[in-house]
Motif scaffolding. Sequence first.
Motif, PDB file in Angstrom:
ATOM      1  N   GLY A  60       1.118  -1.828   0.236  1.00 54.96           N
ATOM      2  CA  GLY A  60       0.021   0.106   0.311  1.00 54.96           C
ATOM      3  C   GLY A  60       0.795   0.739   0.070  1.00 54.96           C
ATOM      4  N   SER A  61       2.062   1.352   0.964  1.00 56.55           N
ATOM      5  CA  SER A  61       2.909   2.483   0.835  1.00 56.55           C
ATOM      6  C   SER A  61       3.570   2.771  -0.545  1.00 56.55           C
ATOM      7  CB  SER A  61       4.116   2.206   1.926  1.00 56.55           C
ATOM      8  OG  SER A  61       5.213   3.026   1.671  1.00 56.55           O
ATOM      9  N   LEU A  62       4.041   1.808  -0.657  1.00 53.31           N
ATOM     10  CA  LEU A  62       4.814   2.093  -2.339  1.00 53.31           C
ATOM     11  C   LEU A  62       3.524   2.404  -3.279  1.00 53.31           C
ATOM     12  CD1 LEU A  62       7.159  -1.519  -2.475  1.00 53.31           C
ATOM     13  CD2 LEU A  62       7.943   0.551  -2.499  1.00 53.31           C
ATOM     14  N   SER A  63       2.829   1.858  -3.464  1.00 52.27           N
ATOM     15  CA  SER A  63       1.157   2.328  -4.183  1.00 52.27           C
ATOM     16  C   SER A  63       1.582   3.569  -3.701  1.00 52.27           C
ATOM     17  CB  SER A  63       0.335   1.422  -4.287  1.00 52.27           C
ATOM     18  OG  SER A  63      -0.939   2.426  -4.802  1.00 52.27           O
ATOM     19  N   GLY A  64       1.113   4.040  -2.970  1.00 52.63           N
ATOM     20  CA  GLY A  64       0.769   5.884  -3.196  1.00 52.63           C
ATOM     21  C   GLY A  64       2.683   6.154  -3.091  1.00 52.63           C
ATOM     22  N   GLN A  65       3.624   5.894  -2.724  1.00 56.30           N
ATOM     23  CA  GLN A  65       4.557   6.470  -4.199  1.00 56.30           C
ATOM     24  C   GLN A  65       4.649   6.599  -5.528  1.00 56.30           C
ATOM     25  OE1 GLN A  65       7.797   4.653  -2.224  1.00 56.30           O
ATOM     26  NE2 GLN A  65       7.632   4.252   0.092  1.00 56.30           N
ATOM     27  N   VAL A  66       4.437   5.375  -5.700  1.00 57.96           N
ATOM     28  CA  VAL A  66       4.042   5.211  -7.799  1.00 57.96           C
ATOM     29  C   VAL A  66       3.393   6.412  -7.565  1.00 57.96           C
ATOM     30  CG1 VAL A  66       3.234   4.019  -9.413  1.00 57.96           C
ATOM     31  CG2 VAL A  66       5.104   3.104  -7.976  1.00 57.96           C
ATOM     32  N   GLU A  67       2.147   6.677  -6.879  1.00 59.71           N
ATOM     33  CA  GLU A  67       0.888   7.803  -7.537  1.00 59.71           C
ATOM     34  C   GLU A  67       2.099   9.073  -7.481  1.00 59.71           C
ATOM     35  OE1 GLU A  67      -2.346   6.394  -5.634  1.00 59.71           O
ATOM     36  OE2 GLU A  67      -3.142   4.960  -6.365  1.00 59.71           O
ATOM     37  N   ARG A  68       2.426   9.021  -6.440  1.00 63.37           N
ATOM     38  CA  ARG A  68       2.493  10.669  -6.664  1.00 63.37           C
ATOM     39  C   ARG A  68       3.848  11.090  -7.448  1.00 63.37           C
ATOM     40  NH1 ARG A  68       1.728   9.087  -1.513  1.00 63.37           N
ATOM     41  NH2 ARG A  68       3.423   8.503  -1.214  1.00 63.37           N
ATOM     42  N   ALA A  69       4.734   9.595  -7.597  1.00 56.95           N
ATOM     43  CA  ALA A  69       5.761   9.820  -8.583  1.00 56.95           C
ATOM     44  C   ALA A  69       6.077  10.575 -10.168  1.00 56.95           C
ATOM     45  CB  ALA A  69       6.745   9.038  -8.382  1.00 56.95           C
ATOM     46  N   LEU A  70       4.091   9.466 -10.018  1.00 57.37           N
ATOM     47  CA  LEU A  70       3.287   9.424 -11.543  1.00 57.37           C
ATOM     48  C   LEU A  70       2.886  10.796 -11.647  1.00 57.37           C
ATOM     49  CD1 LEU A  70       2.183   5.832 -11.894  1.00 57.37           C
ATOM     50  CD2 LEU A  70       4.168   6.611 -13.313  1.00 57.37           C
TER      51      LEU A  70
ATOM     52  N   ILE B 113       1.098   3.676 -15.613  1.00 51.85           N
ATOM     53  CA  ILE B 113       1.934   4.078 -16.200  1.00 51.85           C
ATOM     54  C   ILE B 113       2.644   4.504 -18.203  1.00 51.85           C
ATOM     55  CG2 ILE B 113       4.461   3.214 -15.385  1.00 51.85           C
ATOM     56  CD1 ILE B 113       2.978   1.025 -13.678  1.00 51.85           C
ATOM     57  N   PRO B 114       3.698   5.334 -18.322  1.00 53.62           N
ATOM     58  CA  PRO B 114       4.190   5.427 -18.964  1.00 53.62           C
ATOM     59  C   PRO B 114       4.993   4.618 -20.178  1.00 53.62           C
ATOM     60  CG  PRO B 114       3.927   7.945 -18.100  1.00 53.62           C
ATOM     61  CD  PRO B 114       3.659   6.334 -16.935  1.00 53.62           C
ATOM     62  N   ARG B 115       5.002   4.177 -20.646  1.00 54.61           N
ATOM     63  CA  ARG B 115       6.641   3.356 -21.564  1.00 54.61           C
ATOM     64  C   ARG B 115       7.238   3.957 -21.525  1.00 54.61           C
ATOM     65  NH1 ARG B 115       6.174  -1.244 -22.113  1.00 54.61           N
ATOM     66  NH2 ARG B 115       4.485  -1.008 -22.768  1.00 54.61           N
TER      67      ARG B 115
END
Length: 115
Positions: A35-45, A99-101
């Motif tokens: 869950g924590s990593l999911s949030g980090q992915v969302e913020r980075a994107l 997630i972009p290519r």
Amino acid sequence: MAVRIPQSLSTGLQPENGWNVLDYELREQKAHALGSLSGQVERALAALRTFDAGEHGPDGNHRRRALLDEAADRVWAFMIQRELCGLRNWEAVVKDYGIPREVLNRVGQVRREAD
């Protein structure tokens, strides 16, 4: 007349022992990390999309490269944690997160710091 618990329900009940508790806590930690990593992915994107939508100065290429690298690192960590949780379907994740290519092409790359 006596009522008995159906056999299908009673087999799932196991006495609590050290292994069961440890297994439960490990699963809980894996889920929390996911869950924590999911949030980090969302913020980075989101940071990458915000940057792409705005105006950029002379150092725009350098900043964008840094955002791409950060997003790729977060996606890579998320991918590893999903694998540890037994989740292996990546096509749906790429689609759901958008997630972009360009990010996917950088996942798992080792980058050297500029001297």
